[in-house]
Enzyme design. Sequence first.
Site, PDB file in Angstrom:
ATOM      1  N   GLU A 236      -4.509   3.736   1.999  1.00  0.00           N
ATOM      2  CA  GLU A 236      -5.509   3.906   2.665  1.00  0.00           C
ATOM      3  C   GLU A 236      -5.598   5.197   3.408  1.00  0.00           C
ATOM      4  OE1 GLU A 236      -6.235   0.255   4.511  1.00  0.00           O
ATOM      5  OE2 GLU A 236      -6.600  -0.954   2.765  1.00  0.00           O
TER       6      GLU A 236
ATOM      7  N   GLU B  82      -4.029  -8.808  12.209  1.00  0.00           N
ATOM      8  CA  GLU B  82      -4.679  -9.472  11.235  1.00  0.00           C
ATOM      9  C   GLU B  82      -3.643  -9.981  10.328  1.00  0.00           C
ATOM     10  OE1 GLU B  82      -7.076  -6.675   9.253  1.00  0.00           O
ATOM     11  OE2 GLU B  82      -6.802  -7.778   7.171  1.00  0.00           O
TER      12      GLU B  82
ATOM     13  N   LYS C 138     -14.798  -9.248   3.869  1.00  0.00           N
ATOM     14  CA  LYS C 138     -14.704  -8.529   3.069  1.00  0.00           C
ATOM     15  C   LYS C 138     -15.780  -8.811   1.810  1.00  0.00           C
ATOM     16  CE  LYS C 138      -9.690  -7.042   3.278  1.00  0.00           C
ATOM     17  NZ  LYS C 138      -8.440  -7.494   2.500  1.00  0.00           N
TER      18      LYS C 138
ATOM     19  N   ASP D 129      -7.463 -12.812   7.285  1.00  0.00           N
ATOM     20  CA  ASP D 129      -8.062 -12.111   5.920  1.00  0.00           C
ATOM     21  C   ASP D 129      -7.800 -12.962   4.823  1.00  0.00           C
ATOM     22  OD1 ASP D 129      -8.549 -10.207   3.969  1.00  0.00           O
ATOM     23  OD2 ASP D 129      -6.901  -9.163   4.376  1.00  0.00           O
TER      24      ASP D 129
ATOM     25  N   HIS E 228       0.885  -1.272  -0.173  1.00  0.00           N
ATOM     26  CA  HIS E 228      -0.101   0.103  -0.058  1.00  0.00           C
ATOM     27  C   HIS E 228       0.880   1.466   0.061  1.00  0.00           C
ATOM     28  CE1 HIS E 228      -3.791  -2.314   1.804  1.00  0.00           C
ATOM     29  NE2 HIS E 228      -3.387  -2.685   0.732  1.00  0.00           N
TER      30      HIS E 228
ATOM     31  N   HIS F 169     -13.148  -2.776   4.296  1.00  0.00           N
ATOM     32  CA  HIS F 169     -13.064  -1.827   2.813  1.00  0.00           C
ATOM     33  C   HIS F 169     -11.692  -2.543   2.145  1.00  0.00           C
ATOM     34  CE1 HIS F 169      -9.429   0.660   4.161  1.00  0.00           C
ATOM     35  NE2 HIS F 169      -9.408  -0.413   4.649  1.00  0.00           N
TER      36      HIS F 169
ATOM     37  N   GLU G 177      -0.381  -2.386   7.672  1.00  0.00           N
ATOM     38  CA  GLU G 177      -1.522  -1.595   8.221  1.00  0.00           C
ATOM     39  C   GLU G 177      -1.046  -1.348   9.549  1.00  0.00           C
ATOM     40  OE1 GLU G 177      -5.283  -2.694   7.306  1.00  0.00           O
ATOM     41  OE2 GLU G 177      -4.648  -3.150   5.249  1.00  0.00           O
TER      42      GLU G 177
HETATM   43  P1  PGA Z   1      -6.317  -4.775   0.168  1.00  0.00           P
HETATM   44  O1  PGA Z   1      -5.825  -4.926   1.476  1.00  0.00           O
HETATM   45  O2  PGA Z   1      -7.569  -4.424  -0.079  1.00  0.00           O
HETATM   46  O3  PGA Z   1      -5.266  -4.372  -0.469  1.00  0.00           O
HETATM   47  O4  PGA Z   1      -6.396  -6.486  -0.192  1.00  0.00           O
HETATM   48  C1  PGA Z   1      -6.719  -4.682   2.749  1.00  0.00           C
HETATM   49  C2  PGA Z   1      -6.129  -5.833   3.642  1.00  0.00           C
HETATM   50  O5  PGA Z   1      -5.190  -6.631   3.465  1.00  0.00           O
HETATM   51  O6  PGA Z   1      -6.688  -6.072   4.856  1.00  0.00           O
HETATM   52 ZN    ZN Z   2      -5.759  -7.718   5.588  1.00  0.00          ZN
END
Ligand code: PGA
Ligand code: ZN
Length: 424
Positions: free
Chosen positions: A204, A284, A336, A311, A153, A364, A163
């Site tokens: 993000e 996560e 998601k 995830d 990202h 998101h 993140e």
């Molecule tokens: P992505 O990342 O939407 O680029 O897959 C979000 C995440 O890993 O939670």
């Molecule tokens: Zn993730």
Amino acid sequence: RIRSIHAREILDSRGNPTVEADVTLAGGASGRAATPSGASTGKHEAVEFRDGVKERYGGKGVQRPVSQINGEIAVTLQGMDAGDQAAVDEALIDLDGTPNKRNLGANATLAVSMAVARAAAAAEGLWLWEYLGDPLKPLLPVPMMNILNGGVHANWQGPDFQEYMIAPYGAPGIAEAVRWGSETYHALKDILKARGYTTCVGDEGGFAPAVSTNTEPLDLIVEAIERAGYAPGEEIGIALDPASSAFYNDGVYNLRTERLTLTAAEMVDRYRDLVAAYPVIVIEDGLAEDDWDGWRLLTRTIGDRVELVGDDLFVTNVDRIDMGIRKGAANAVLIKPNQIGTVIETIAAVRLAQQQNWGAMVSHRSGETVDTFIADFTVAMQTGHLKTGAPARGERVEKYNQLIRIEEAAGDTARYAGRSGFVR
Ligand code: PGA
Ligand code: ZN
């Protein structure tokens, strides 16, 4: 009854094309929804269909999924009861006919599925969250605000971990939580500036400084929370999404920033030390999408103290969540909708997690639109937390702003999840 469905190609927050669908009912009510798009996509996710025509959008066009909606899908769903979400989504699943939506594309099916729910809510004169859940029990989620971005990202300019989020669970309500988060975000900006770091942002909306370790952001964030006037751990916690599948190769984890190559067991040791030293309450994707043994070890080691969210591991897929439950891997699921492709399948994933007393964190994608479906969805499903980026950039704040509107409209019935929004 569904009268017509029309889709188009629009842009997402990264400037890539995505699918938007409009559903109009016989009575005149209508709903619109758009599908988001990931960058650190799990390999077990439902298929996001791209045209692959190099001359258009470098191959990322979505003209085919759009024409599938305007053709086959519109014909199939016409005349169906929009209030019967299960029947509509089953029809989409059957029409696609594959386990991973590779015929129609989950980007096509999800836009339609969400737009149908919106149209049905509009027909009844309800908010989307009221329509999807219990209108008497809105549960406002803790906003998981991603204030420092790394990994893919941030084009690998920052930390390996993707993140670093703050969770203002000590706030009395969502509007206050958003304020606490925004103040901390701005305090972090001042701190970064003072240290000579860039305050440019990642996908993000979080800052993307070129830090030299993966723990340095934690020190910076603790300092920012304090500078903003809040108590780290008591009022505002920290959540991490290393998105480790992105730096996992041949059975080992490559931390480029620190020039380290670690085994799963060494990663688990790191996380154990990290949660002892910092107010980290959620991790996560601490381990990779197929590293089931590593996940079990992680869960045995710190699963009693930390919410461990899968995830890429689960991809909002009940079969994979079921496998995780049986193996004792993780204790929470990231939700998601576009990983699976319809609203009812997303609800099934939430319900399965909740039945096990696992956490469910709605999310998101890094490529977003201003669509706020997930904000209402989270309130309705009572999942207690929602991650939707920094308290900055339009496509991120629009979700938080929707939560503020819901809290205001719900008045006395609105409850803020706070610390109880987490399973640990
Ligand atoms: P992505 O990342 O939407 O680029 O897959 C979000 C995440 O890993 O939670
Ligand atoms: Zn993730």
